[in-house]
Design a protein around this motif. Structure first.
Motif, PDB file in Angstrom:
ATOM      1  N   ILE A   1       0.861  -1.176   0.000  1.00  0.00           N
ATOM      2  CA  ILE A   1       0.000   0.000   0.000  1.00  0.00           C
ATOM      3  C   ILE A   1       0.901   1.231   0.000  1.00  0.00           C
ATOM      4  CG2 ILE A   1      -1.698   1.248   1.361  1.00  0.00           C
ATOM      5  CD1 ILE A   1      -2.237  -1.613   2.668  1.00  0.00           C
TER       6      ILE A   1
ATOM      7  N   ARG B   1      -3.402   7.726   8.337  1.00  0.00           N
ATOM      8  CA  ARG B   1      -2.280   7.208   7.555  1.00  0.00           C
ATOM      9  C   ARG B   1      -1.809   5.857   8.097  1.00  0.00           C
ATOM     10  NH1 ARG B   1       2.720  11.119   7.020  1.00  0.00           N
ATOM     11  NH2 ARG B   1       2.871  10.713   9.249  1.00  0.00           N
TER      12      ARG B   1
ATOM     13  N   TRP C   1      -6.508  11.669  -0.962  1.00  0.00           N
ATOM     14  CA  TRP C   1      -7.415  12.261   0.039  1.00  0.00           C
ATOM     15  C   TRP C   1      -7.871  13.675  -0.349  1.00  0.00           C
ATOM     16  CZ3 TRP C   1      -4.875   8.006   1.559  1.00  0.00           C
ATOM     17  CH2 TRP C   1      -5.476   7.180   2.506  1.00  0.00           C
TER      18      TRP C   1
ATOM     19  N   LYS D   1      -7.255   0.350   4.106  1.00  0.00           N
ATOM     20  CA  LYS D   1      -8.554   1.027   4.072  1.00  0.00           C
ATOM     21  C   LYS D   1      -8.371   2.530   4.219  1.00  0.00           C
ATOM     22  CE  LYS D   1     -11.005  -2.738   6.236  1.00  0.00           C
ATOM     23  NZ  LYS D   1     -11.272  -3.123   7.621  1.00  0.00           N
ATOM     24  N   MET D   2      -9.039   3.268   3.349  1.00  0.00           N
ATOM     25  CA  MET D   2      -8.936   4.722   3.400  1.00  0.00           C
ATOM     26  C   MET D   2     -10.079   5.303   4.220  1.00  0.00           C
ATOM     27  SD  MET D   2      -7.985   5.433  -0.599  1.00  0.00           S
ATOM     28  CE  MET D   2      -8.141   7.208  -0.433  1.00  0.00           C
TER      29      MET D   2
ATOM     30  N   TYR E   1      -3.513   3.730   9.859  1.00  0.00           N
ATOM     31  CA  TYR E   1      -4.566   2.735   9.621  1.00  0.00           C
ATOM     32  C   TYR E   1      -4.521   2.267   8.170  1.00  0.00           C
ATOM     33  CZ  TYR E   1      -9.196   0.561   9.889  1.00  0.00           C
ATOM     34  OH  TYR E   1     -10.242  -0.335   9.872  1.00  0.00           O
ATOM     35  N   TYR E   2      -4.259   3.207   7.282  1.00  0.00           N
ATOM     36  CA  TYR E   2      -4.143   2.869   5.861  1.00  0.00           C
ATOM     37  C   TYR E   2      -2.928   1.968   5.612  1.00  0.00           C
ATOM     38  CZ  TYR E   2      -3.459   3.446   0.835  1.00  0.00           C
ATOM     39  OH  TYR E   2      -3.268   3.210  -0.492  1.00  0.00           O
TER      40      TYR E   2
END
Lengths: 492, 307
Positions: free
Chosen positions: A9, B230, B269, B238-239, B232-233
């Protein structure tokens, strides 16, 4: 507590929304085409009549011709300084000296914008830094030492501090204006007079400072500025009329100076190179630590003797820290030093750029894991993209040698003992950084680090009240704060 | 107390390890954002982008259907100039959702409803769930809930987590924005922890404030939340969206928020799906600046409709 991070990612910082150029205006600055030497309160042509060019490293264009001072000029300057010392400056009541120093400080503040722009043009540093760091700090050094001028006996209770005489001061190109202030302010406050040589690539702000000395009515000969290169510096160091040498620059030159001064009565302070350890523990505030890494190594293009050029990250957070660092590096803007949005300006000189390039090549050859940002750089001028090496070891040359550029060497560690040993395993000892949320750990680690300046949960912060200086090959003596007074005094 | 959440959710709470936040460092980073100089084309783009991200908000007990209709009209067509975007959403109490939904028919403007005993959240979980279901039933596209700050400050994180998860379930297809009310959380460490809990519990957006408590949104608080998003992404792919709300009244400040987003999370974003401003006065200042950029002169505030 291994921090999970999924490397498939990725964030994309290449947005459609670009920052339009926002260059600081140069309309308001006044520069002459030719600068003579500043001796005995006047600008005078050099005896041998030679001049050299000072250029803008961002454009490679010439800014002005600068006088090349020789032995003969240094001799005239030292005599002027001696005369001013004996007949004016040492006789003047201390509170009167202080008034001049305050006046200089105020005039720097009044002309801060002009000084910032010239500093960025001549040296390549981002206007954001010259405007927010260099010039305001230079003014604060004069303000701070002005305050000490008539209080020296309180600074050293029970002693009778007396000035030394004439100070010969040689300063580097990375913080030209700020280093001039670091050197001149304490010398004047303690009653000494000065012969100062700015670096050959960045003489302009010191010469503009000379204009302020004239406007401030500073008595003739109290500060003399002799421009030139290494030979001019050597002439100052070796002149018998010099009582004290203050040098900031490379360790190699520092060693030459120390040899030259051995066996003489001259006092000296040397502020030399560094290869600082910036240590990130697992319990550190990670996002702020990443910012600290950036401020540590990319501030002023990495042309900082106390730069955090060796990063040590505790294993559990290493992947996360490096990933965040790379993302942060993608947002750094490299380019026109006069643009208000520029984060990283031009490399100071072609010579320095070559040195950085050759050391980075050595790093690549040694097999370090190399990463450079994708930012665009201008076609003309001297530039180097922010660069990091991970997977390097203590034996790598890029870990041992001072690169003096935007290049970071990253190692990981497990235990506190291990990182302290590695951090101290260097010929240098100027500065260090420690990042942890535990106050007790800060004290435990910093007390074991052999470095003059140690920052906790921040990096590259300077204040005139705080002493600065190194251990080992990073130098001798302290500048700044109360400690910065004594190298300019003899105590009876 | 409602029933305990499934073991898997409990496990998730255990895995939330919020990193330490250094206040001084956060504020220094924010100072860098505020020193960026945004001019010319770059400014125009930012102004329009910000306008498209506004949740035009009216949350007063005296709100009327008429006022909401006016707001909706402004939302769809903020100014007579053709190249000005519509705003992202209109944010109202649940009892006015139908009015808004009706007024916005045929446009892309969403309807957001505050729920869960907004702004204090001082009621039982069942009532909060019922209120959420009612708002969704009225046609809300988005639900702005408040967390139970009392439980959070007592350290009852599992309670806060469960509540968010249950409201999320009650939302069905509607997007859930979780309001942390950062002005009552006292520390950046708490803001970070609350952000992490909300995201793990199912928030689509995290939001700073109700606008009823001071301080409302600030740049440092927003940065801490963006950094949580950020992380968490990085971990999950997941965004999560971000919505600072309250206290952002000027175009200049709004652009500083966009700079923070650009330099923390990047391109993905910088759109109304991922970033919103909860504001009312901001829209007119953005419009005024857009017209100024176009014409070179400021127009009287009386030329901009106050709805």
């Amino acid at each position: 507590m291994k921090k999970e991070t999924n490397n498939n990612i990725a964030l994309n910082f290449n947005t459609d929304w670009k920052y339009a150029p926002a260059p600081e205006s140069t309309d308001h600055i006044k520069l002459k085409k030719k600068y003579d030497l500043f001796i005995n309160g006047k600008f005078v042509a050099p005896v041998k009549g030679k001049y050299f060019e000072t250029t803008n490293p961002a454009t490679e264009g010439k800014i002005a011709d600068i006088a090349e001072g020789t032995k003969e000029d240094v001799d005239i300057a030292v005599k002027a300084a001696r005369n001013a010392y004996e007949n004016v400056w040492s006789k003047m009541p201390a509170k009167e000296r202080a008034k001049y120093i305050y006046r200089i400080a105020r005039m720097i503040q009044e002309r801060a914008r002009e000084f910032s722009v010239i500093e960025s043009m001549d040296g390549g540093k981002a206007i954001r830094e010259s405007r927010d760091v260099d010039v305001p700090l230079a003014a604060s050094h004069f303000f701070y030492y002005a305050g000490w001028a008539d209080k020296l006996e309180y600074a050293f209770p029970g002693k009778k501090p007396k000035p030394l005489g004439v100070a010969g001061q040689i300063i580097p190109w990375n913080f030209p204006m700020l280093m001039a202030a670091w050197k001149i302010a304490p010398a004047l406050a303690t009653g000494n007079t000065v012969v100062l040589k700015p670096a050959e690539t960045t003489p302009l702000t010191a010469l503009k400072l000379a204009e302020i000395f004239q406007e401030a009515g500073l008595p003739d000969g109290v500060v003399n500025i002799v421009t030139g290169a290494a030979a001019t510096g050597a002439a100052i160091v070796n002149h018998p009329g010099i009582d004290k040498v203050a040098f900031t620059g490379s360790t190699d030159v520092g060693k030459i100076i120390q040899k030259a001064l051995a066996g003489t009565n001259k006092k000296y302070t040397l502020e030399l190179g560094g290869k600082a350890a910036n240590i990130i523990f697992e319990d550190a505030p990670i996002d702020q630590a990443v910012e600290g890494i950036v401020n540590g190594i990319f501030f002023n293009q990495g042309h900082v003797c106390c730069a955090g050029s060796r990063l040590f990250v505790q294993e559990g957070v290493a992947d996360m820290v490096i990933r965040k660092l790379k993302d942060r590096m993608e947002t750094l803007i490299v380019g026109d030093p006069l643009d208000k949005n520029t984060d990283i300006g031009a490399i100071n000189s072609k010579e320095q750029l070559k040195k950085i390039e050759s050391l980075v090549q050595i790093g690549i050859n040694e097999g370090g894991d190399y990463y450079q940002t994708s930012c665009s750089i201008p076609s003309k001028g001297y530039w180097f993209r922010p660069t990091i090496f991970s997977g390097v070891s203590q034996s790598s040359r890029i870990v041992q040698e001072e690169i003096f550029g935007p290049v970071l060497a990253i190692q990981t560690f497990r235990t506190t003992d291990e990182v302290v040993e590695k951090a101290n395993n260097t010929a240098y000892g100027l500065s260090a950084g420690v990042w942890t949320d535990k106050g007790s750990k800060i004290f435990k680690v910093t007390s074991q680090l052999r470095a003059g300046v140690i920052w906790a949960n921040t990096y590259n912060k300077f204040d005139p009240t705080s002493p600065f200086g190194g251990y080992k090959e990073s130098g001798v003596g302290r500048e700044g704060g109360l400690h910065g007074l004594s190298p300019y005094l003899k105590m009876n | 107390m409602t029933t305990a959440s499934p073991a898997s959710i409990r496990e998730a709470i255990g895995s939330i390890q919020s990193p330490a936040i250094d206040q001084v460092g956060v504020e220094e980073r924010v100072a860098r954002f505020t020193k960026r100089s945004i001019k010319k084309d770059s400014k125009m783009l930012a102004l329009k982008l910000a306008l498209s991200m506004v949740d035009l908000t009216t949350l007063e007990a005296k709100d009327t259907p008429g006022k909401v209709r006016q707001l909706c009209s402004k939302a769809m067509r903020p100014h007579d100039s053709a190249d000005v975007p519509s705003v992202a959403a209109v944010c109202v109490y649940a009892n006015l959702v139908k009015v808004a939904k009706d007024a916005l028919k045929g446009s892309n403007v969403k309807v957001a409803a505050v729920a869960t005993a907004f702004p204090s959240g001082m009621t039982t979980r069942n009532i909060k769930i019922e209120e959420t279901k009612w708002a969704v039933g009225e046609g809300a596209d988005e639900i702005d809930m408040v967390i139970s700050r009392g439980h959070f400050l007592r350290g009852e994180y599992a309670y806060v987590f469960d509540e968010i998860a249950e409201i999320k379930e009650a939302c069905g297809q509607a997007h859930l924005k979780v309001i942390l009310e950062t002005g009552e959380l006292n520390t950046y460490d708490n803001v970070r922890k609350a952000s992490d809990i909300a995201m793990h519990a199912g928030a689509d957006f995290i939001k700073t404030s109700t606008g009823k408590i001071q301080p409302a949104a600030t740049l440092p608080v927003t940065l801490v939340m963006l950094e949580a998003i950020r992380d968490y992404y990085y971990q999950t792919g997941k965004m999560i969206g971000m919505k600072p709300a309250g206290g952002i009244a000027t175009a200049k400040l709004a652009i500083q928020y966009l700079i923070a987003v650009r330099e923390t999370l990047g391109a993905a974003w910088l759109n109304p799906d991922m970033f919103r401003f909860g504001a009312s006065a901001l829209a007119n200042d953005l419009l005024m600046q857009i017209i100024k950029q176009k014409t070179g002169v400021y127009q009287s505030i009386d030329y901009f409709s106050k709805d």
